[in-house]
Design an enzyme around this catalytic site. Structure first.
Site, PDB file in Angstrom:
ATOM      1  N   ASP A 210      -1.404  -8.197  15.525  1.00  0.00           N
ATOM      2  CA  ASP A 210      -1.840  -8.706  14.220  1.00  0.00           C
ATOM      3  C   ASP A 210      -0.846  -9.666  13.581  1.00  0.00           C
ATOM      4  O   ASP A 210       0.293  -9.790  14.019  1.00  0.00           O
ATOM      5  CB  ASP A 210      -2.135  -7.537  13.265  1.00  0.00           C
ATOM      6  CG  ASP A 210      -1.170  -6.362  13.442  1.00  0.00           C
ATOM      7  OD1 ASP A 210      -0.026  -6.594  13.874  1.00  0.00           O
ATOM      8  OD2 ASP A 210      -1.567  -5.224  13.158  1.00  0.00           O
TER       9      ASP A 210
ATOM     10  N   ASN B  84      -3.206   6.324   7.364  1.00  0.00           N
ATOM     11  CA  ASN B  84      -4.663   6.457   7.197  1.00  0.00           C
ATOM     12  C   ASN B  84      -5.409   6.355   8.530  1.00  0.00           C
ATOM     13  O   ASN B  84      -6.628   6.271   8.559  1.00  0.00           O
ATOM     14  CB  ASN B  84      -5.200   5.422   6.191  1.00  0.00           C
ATOM     15  CG  ASN B  84      -5.010   3.981   6.671  1.00  0.00           C
ATOM     16  OD1 ASN B  84      -4.520   3.748   7.772  1.00  0.00           O
ATOM     17  ND2 ASN B  84      -5.409   3.031   5.849  1.00  0.00           N
TER      18      ASN B  84
ATOM     19  N   HIS C  18      -5.025   3.871  10.742  1.00  0.00           N
ATOM     20  CA  HIS C  18      -5.294   2.513  11.272  1.00  0.00           C
ATOM     21  C   HIS C  18      -4.472   2.246  12.525  1.00  0.00           C
ATOM     22  O   HIS C  18      -3.361   2.743  12.676  1.00  0.00           O
ATOM     23  CB  HIS C  18      -5.099   1.426  10.199  1.00  0.00           C
ATOM     24  CG  HIS C  18      -3.683   1.099   9.819  1.00  0.00           C
ATOM     25  ND1 HIS C  18      -3.274   0.912   8.520  1.00  0.00           N
ATOM     26  CD2 HIS C  18      -2.577   0.902  10.569  1.00  0.00           C
ATOM     27  CE1 HIS C  18      -1.991   0.620   8.499  1.00  0.00           C
ATOM     28  NE2 HIS C  18      -1.538   0.608   9.722  1.00  0.00           N
TER      29      HIS C  18
ATOM     30  N   GLU D  59      -8.623  -0.855   9.572  1.00  0.00           N
ATOM     31  CA  GLU D  59      -8.614   0.180   8.539  1.00  0.00           C
ATOM     32  C   GLU D  59      -9.831   1.096   8.700  1.00  0.00           C
ATOM     33  O   GLU D  59     -10.790   0.756   9.396  1.00  0.00           O
ATOM     34  CB  GLU D  59      -8.639  -0.486   7.152  1.00  0.00           C
ATOM     35  CG  GLU D  59      -7.476  -1.448   6.883  1.00  0.00           C
ATOM     36  CD  GLU D  59      -6.125  -0.750   6.635  1.00  0.00           C
ATOM     37  OE1 GLU D  59      -5.966   0.438   6.995  1.00  0.00           O
ATOM     38  OE2 GLU D  59      -5.229  -1.407   6.095  1.00  0.00           O
TER      39      GLU D  59
HETATM   40  C1  F6R Z   1       1.704  -3.322  13.430  1.00  0.00           C
HETATM   41  C2  F6R Z   1       0.463  -2.595  13.314  1.00  0.00           C
HETATM   42  C3  F6R Z   1       0.314  -1.385  12.453  1.00  0.00           C
HETATM   43  C4  F6R Z   1       1.540  -0.471  12.455  1.00  0.00           C
HETATM   44  C5  F6R Z   1       1.314   0.701  11.499  1.00  0.00           C
HETATM   45  C6  F6R Z   1       2.529   1.626  11.444  1.00  0.00           C
HETATM   46  O1  F6R Z   1       1.576  -4.412  14.313  1.00  0.00           O
HETATM   47  O2  F6R Z   1      -0.478  -2.991  13.908  1.00  0.00           O
HETATM   48  O3  F6R Z   1      -0.806  -0.657  12.896  1.00  0.00           O
HETATM   49  O4  F6R Z   1       1.763  -0.008  13.747  1.00  0.00           O
HETATM   50  O5  F6R Z   1       1.050   0.219  10.226  1.00  0.00           O
HETATM   51  O6  F6R Z   1       3.600   0.938  10.885  1.00  0.00           O
HETATM   52  P1  F6R Z   1       5.065   1.588  10.840  1.00  0.00           P
HETATM   53  O7  F6R Z   1       5.558   1.620  12.227  1.00  0.00           O
HETATM   54  O8  F6R Z   1       5.866   0.636   9.977  1.00  0.00           O
HETATM   55  O9  F6R Z   1       4.906   2.953  10.239  1.00  0.00           O
END
Ligand code: F6R
Length: 235
Positions: A67, A136, A138, A143
């Site tokens: 992303d 959540n 994702h 989401e």
């Molecule tokens: C990042 C991504 C997100 C993160 C998720 C967890 O490229 O796609 O899904 O993996 O938000 O983020 P952290 O590791 O900061 O808790």
């Protein structure tokens, strides 16, 4: 789905790096799917160490990130382009033309999403995809409520995601409202998936994967349908 519980963050990072190391040794021209966020930072450190020791080469590899924020340029400090340069690309021998991330500044976002899907396809699909997970549920920035049939698309970030990611933005700078993300189906098409989660705040989320059924209300639950997923976790 294989669950590997670890005691420390370092252990998780090393274990994940070993899987990627094996992949690159067996198939030097692997297509790797990569994630950003706080969780994989130690993993990238380990991977860079493997490269420095001469255990792996990225010369023939390609990478696709999950992303990127919309409206954030690749040279901006908060972009995922910058994150990847800082944590991996600047330290290994990956040819720059083999590195792919969605362009958050594309004038036509729909076209950019379609182009990204096409690029993945042209490379023969993703061999090994790294994932983190949001509290959540994702994965990527898919989401709750995202269709399991989704391909790369533009998403409106959930309030919870913006709150969680605010720490990566300098004071006074807000988290963008939109991002481009690989879709659930894009992720599910990877041949192998490794999901990393570490910390108390992720325990409940992981329990939901274990205990709940498969539902679009909880995006990570789709992984239960994938034949080759490893979850490396600890708290
Ligand atoms: C990042 C991504 C997100 C993160 C998720 C967890 O490229 O796609 O899904 O993996 O938000 O983020 P952290 O590791 O900061 O808790």
């Amino acid at each position: 789905m294989t669950w590997l519980e670890v005691k420390t963050y370092e252990e998780m990072s090393k274990m994940a790096a070993t899987i990627f190391e094996k992949q690159l040794r067996e198939k030097p021209h692997s297509v790797l799917g990569l994630a950003t966020g706080g969780t994989p930072i130690g993993f990238y450190k380990e991977l860079v160490q493997c490269y420095i020791k001469g255990d792996i080469s990225f010369e023939e590899a390609s990478t696709f990130n999950l992303d990127e924020y919309v409206g954030v340029g690749s040279e901006e400090a908060t972009s995922y382009h910058k994150y990847m340069q800082e944590h991996l690309f600047n330290h290994v021998n990956i040819p720059r033309e083999n590195v792919y991330l969605p362009d958050g500044l594309a004038t036509n976002l729909e076209k950019e999403c379609a182009r990204y899907e096409q690029q993945i396809e042209q490379k023969g699909g993703i061999d090994l995809q790294l994932l983190g997970i949001g509290v959540n549920g994702h994965i990527g920035f898919n989401e709750p409520g995202t269709s399991f049939q989704s391909r790369t698309h533009v998403v409106e970030l959930a309030d919870k995601t913006k709150q969680d990611n605010a720490k990566y933005f300098p004071e006074g700078k807000s988290v963008p409202e939109l991002a481009i993300t690989m879709g659930i189906e894009t992720i599910m098409m990877a041949k192998q998936i490794v999901l990393l989660a570490f910390g108390e705040n992720k325990i409940e989320t992981l329990n939901r994967i274990k205990e709940q059924g498969i539902s679009e209300d909880f995006p990570a639950s789709c992984l239960k349908k994938h034949p080759h997923v490893t979850i490396i976790y600890g708290s």
